[in-house]
Design a protein around this motif. Structure first.
Motif, mmCIF file in Angstrom:
data_model
loop_
_atom_site.group_PDB
_atom_site.id
_atom_site.type_symbol
_atom_site.label_atom_id
_atom_site.label_comp_id
_atom_site.label_asym_id
_atom_site.label_seq_id
_atom_site.Cartn_x
_atom_site.Cartn_y
_atom_site.Cartn_z
ATOM 1 N N VAL A 92 30.436 64.048 3.441
ATOM 2 C CA VAL A 92 31.084 64.659 2.272
ATOM 3 C C VAL A 92 30.266 64.298 1.041
ATOM 4 O O VAL A 92 29.945 63.121 0.818
ATOM 5 N N GLU A 93 29.900 65.322 0.265
ATOM 6 C CA GLU A 93 29.162 65.122 -0.986
ATOM 7 C C GLU A 93 29.903 65.849 -2.108
ATOM 8 O O GLU A 93 30.040 67.077 -2.075
ATOM 9 N N LYS A 94 30.407 65.095 -3.053
ATOM 10 C CA LYS A 94 31.134 65.659 -4.201
ATOM 11 C C LYS A 94 32.175 66.686 -3.753
ATOM 12 O O LYS A 94 32.242 67.812 -4.253
ATOM 13 N N LYS A 95 32.954 66.268 -2.783
ATOM 14 C CA LYS A 95 34.081 67.022 -2.232
ATOM 15 C C LYS A 95 33.680 68.214 -1.353
ATOM 16 O O LYS A 95 34.554 68.900 -0.812
ATOM 17 N N SER A 96 32.384 68.481 -1.212
ATOM 18 C CA SER A 96 31.941 69.496 -0.259
ATOM 19 C C SER A 96 31.789 68.848 1.117
ATOM 20 O O SER A 96 31.199 67.767 1.241
ATOM 21 N N ARG A 97 32.350 69.521 2.139
ATOM 22 C CA ARG A 97 32.216 69.024 3.525
ATOM 23 C C ARG A 97 31.014 69.697 4.184
ATOM 24 O O ARG A 97 30.835 70.910 4.119
ATOM 25 N N PHE A 98 30.202 68.879 4.828
ATOM 26 C CA PHE A 98 29.047 69.383 5.579
ATOM 27 C C PHE A 98 29.218 68.957 7.035
ATOM 28 O O PHE A 98 29.216 67.758 7.336
ATOM 29 N N ILE A 99 29.385 69.926 7.908
ATOM 30 C CA ILE A 99 29.597 69.653 9.331
ATOM 31 C C ILE A 99 28.364 70.115 10.109
ATOM 32 O O ILE A 99 28.035 71.307 10.109
ATOM 33 N N ALA A 100 27.672 69.176 10.735
ATOM 34 C CA ALA A 100 26.466 69.502 11.501
ATOM 35 C C ALA A 100 26.794 69.541 12.988
ATOM 36 O O ALA A 100 27.280 68.562 13.544
ATOM 37 N N THR A 101 26.526 70.679 13.621
ATOM 38 C CA THR A 101 26.724 70.832 15.063
ATOM 39 C C THR A 101 25.358 71.002 15.715
ATOM 40 O O THR A 101 24.597 71.894 15.330
ATOM 41 N N VAL A 102 25.074 70.144 16.685
ATOM 42 C CA VAL A 102 23.758 70.115 17.338
ATOM 43 C C VAL A 102 23.906 70.545 18.792
ATOM 44 O O VAL A 102 24.856 70.142 19.475
ATOM 45 N N LYS A 103 22.961 71.346 19.266
ATOM 46 C CA LYS A 103 23.017 71.812 20.653
ATOM 47 C C LYS A 103 21.609 71.968 21.218
ATOM 48 O O LYS A 103 20.719 72.487 20.538
ATOM 49 N N PRO A 104 21.386 71.555 22.486
ATOM 50 C CA PRO A 104 20.097 71.834 23.132
ATOM 51 C C PRO A 104 19.979 73.321 23.466
ATOM 52 O O PRO A 104 20.950 73.942 23.904
ATOM 53 N N VAL A 105 18.810 73.891 23.253
ATOM 54 C CA VAL A 105 18.565 75.306 23.556
ATOM 55 C C VAL A 105 17.185 75.448 24.181
ATOM 56 O O VAL A 105 16.277 74.672 23.903
ATOM 57 N N ASP A 106 17.032 76.460 25.022
ATOM 58 C CA ASP A 106 15.755 76.684 25.705
ATOM 59 C C ASP A 106 15.077 77.986 25.310
ATOM 60 O O ASP A 106 13.964 78.270 25.754
ATOM 61 N N SER A 107 15.739 78.797 24.484
ATOM 62 C CA SER A 107 15.147 80.074 24.087
ATOM 63 C C SER A 107 15.673 80.470 22.717
ATOM 64 O O SER A 107 16.716 79.981 22.261
ATOM 65 N N GLU A 108 14.959 81.402 22.071
ATOM 66 C CA GLU A 108 15.399 81.890 20.771
ATOM 67 C C GLU A 108 16.720 82.637 20.904
ATOM 68 O O GLU A 108 17.578 82.565 20.011
ATOM 69 N N GLU A 109 16.892 83.346 22.009
ATOM 70 C CA GLU A 109 18.140 84.072 22.246
ATOM 71 C C GLU A 109 19.325 83.112 22.350
ATOM 72 O O GLU A 109 20.404 83.371 21.799
ATOM 73 N N GLU A 110 19.117 82.006 23.046
ATOM 74 C CA GLU A 110 20.177 81.003 23.187
ATOM 75 C C GLU A 110 20.519 80.377 21.838
ATOM 76 O O GLU A 110 21.694 80.139 21.519
ATOM 77 N N ALA A 111 19.484 80.121 21.035
ATOM 78 C CA ALA A 111 19.707 79.553 19.706
ATOM 79 C C ALA A 111 20.467 80.535 18.823
ATOM 80 O O ALA A 111 21.414 80.151 18.113
ATOM 81 N N SER A 112 20.088 81.808 18.869
ATOM 82 C CA SER A 112 20.755 82.832 18.052
ATOM 83 C C SER A 112 22.222 82.981 18.454
ATOM 84 O O SER A 112 23.103 83.150 17.595
ATOM 85 N N ALA A 113 22.491 82.911 19.753
ATOM 86 C CA ALA A 113 23.867 83.017 20.239
ATOM 87 C C ALA A 113 24.696 81.826 19.769
ATOM 88 O O ALA A 113 25.874 81.977 19.395
ATOM 89 N N PHE A 114 24.109 80.646 19.764
ATOM 90 C CA PHE A 114 24.797 79.442 19.295
ATOM 91 C C PHE A 114 25.121 79.560 17.808
ATOM 92 O O PHE A 114 26.233 79.236 17.370
ATOM 93 N N ILE A 115 24.159 80.031 17.025
ATOM 94 C CA ILE A 115 24.376 80.189 15.588
ATOM 95 C C ILE A 115 25.510 81.186 15.326
ATOM 96 O O ILE A 115 26.396 80.947 14.492
ATOM 97 N N ALA A 116 25.505 82.284 16.066
ATOM 98 C CA ALA A 116 26.568 83.284 15.922
ATOM 99 C C ALA A 116 27.928 82.689 16.292
ATOM 100 O O ALA A 116 28.953 82.973 15.650
ATOM 101 N N GLU A 117 27.925 81.861 17.321
ATOM 102 C CA GLU A 117 29.173 81.203 17.757
ATOM 103 C C GLU A 117 29.721 80.289 16.666
ATOM 104 O O GLU A 117 30.928 80.254 16.400
ATOM 105 N N MET A 118 28.838 79.541 16.009
ATOM 106 C CA MET A 118 29.274 78.638 14.942
ATOM 107 C C MET A 118 29.771 79.419 13.724
ATOM 108 O O MET A 118 30.746 79.027 13.070
ATOM 109 N N LYS A 119 29.119 80.535 13.424
ATOM 110 C CA LYS A 119 29.573 81.354 12.295
ATOM 111 C C LYS A 119 30.960 81.935 12.562
ATOM 112 O O LYS A 119 31.778 82.087 11.646
#
Length: 215
Positions: A16-43
């Motif tokens: 938390v920085e000046k009342k803003s919450r920052f949540i970091a989610t980390v995941k192993p990925v093996d391809s750009e497609e897998e990374a893009s799908a993960f990002i879409a899932e988090m959004k």
């Protein structure tokens, strides 16, 4: 590369920085497609957040590198996040930092620090292993030779991953590829040629504590 760091099990960290919450989610990925799908899932998961910034690195030599500021001022989020992954020597990993705005502007420097710290928190909550290329080496010897083998492996910091005691002793260990020739020479000499190398299988591996993990 002989060895490099990977995220074996992803995690989630929050600052938390000046009342803003920052949540970091980390995941192993093996391809750009897998990374893009993960990002879409988090959004989708954090649809009500102000920003879902992202970065990922893929490949043994980080051949694929991508980052997104997702509406934050250019260069204040995605690139600093990517810099943390590269600085830590992490491969095949994606991270999304979700920001819930707390009402106070952080400024350019503040944003860079907040997103960088968030990724560090996410990595700290993850299981990071050192992946190596090497050999699964199986050895057969008599009971008089096992003590010497245990000693020589211990001197090199190599763990016995399996053992069987019958009329002879069979042990297995994982040896980094650059050490294989020297290990075999030392064991052959140390046991006066009484050791038979029954298996020499090339593998990619890491240790989760003392537990071997194969890839």
């Amino acid at each position: 590369m002989k060895e490099y760091k990977i995220v074996y099990c992803g995690g989630e960290g929050e600052i938390v920085e000046k009342k803003s919450r920052f949540i970091a989610t980390v995941k192993p990925v093996d391809s750009e497609e897998e990374a893009s799908a993960f990002i879409a899932e988090m959004k989708k998961k954090y649809w009500d957040a102000r920003h879902n910034c992202s970065a990922f690195v893929i490949g043994e030599h980080n051949e694929i590198q991508r980052s997104s500021d997702d509406g934050e001022p250019a260069g204040t989020a995605g690139h600093p996040m990517l810099d943390v992954l590269l600085g830590e020597g992490i491969h095949n990993t994606a991270v999304v930092v979700t920001r819930y705005f707390g009402g106070t502007l952080l400024g350019t420097g503040g944003l860079v620090r907040a997103y960088s710290k968030s990724v560090q928190a996410g990595l700290a909550a993850s299981t990071v292993l050192e992946k190596k290329k090497g050999f699964l080496l199986a050895m057969e010897t008599d009971y008089s030779g096992i003590g010497k083998i245990q000693y020589l492996l211990g001197q090199r910091g190599l763990l016995i991953t399996d053992s069987q005691y019958t009329d002879k002793v069979t042990v297995e260990t994982l040896v980094p590829q650059e050490e294989l020739v020297f290990v075999k020479e030392e064991i052959t000499e140390g046991t006066n040629g009484k050791t038979v190398f029954a298996k020499e299988e090339p593998v990619a591996y890491a240790f989760d504590g003392k537990t071997p993990v194969f890839f």
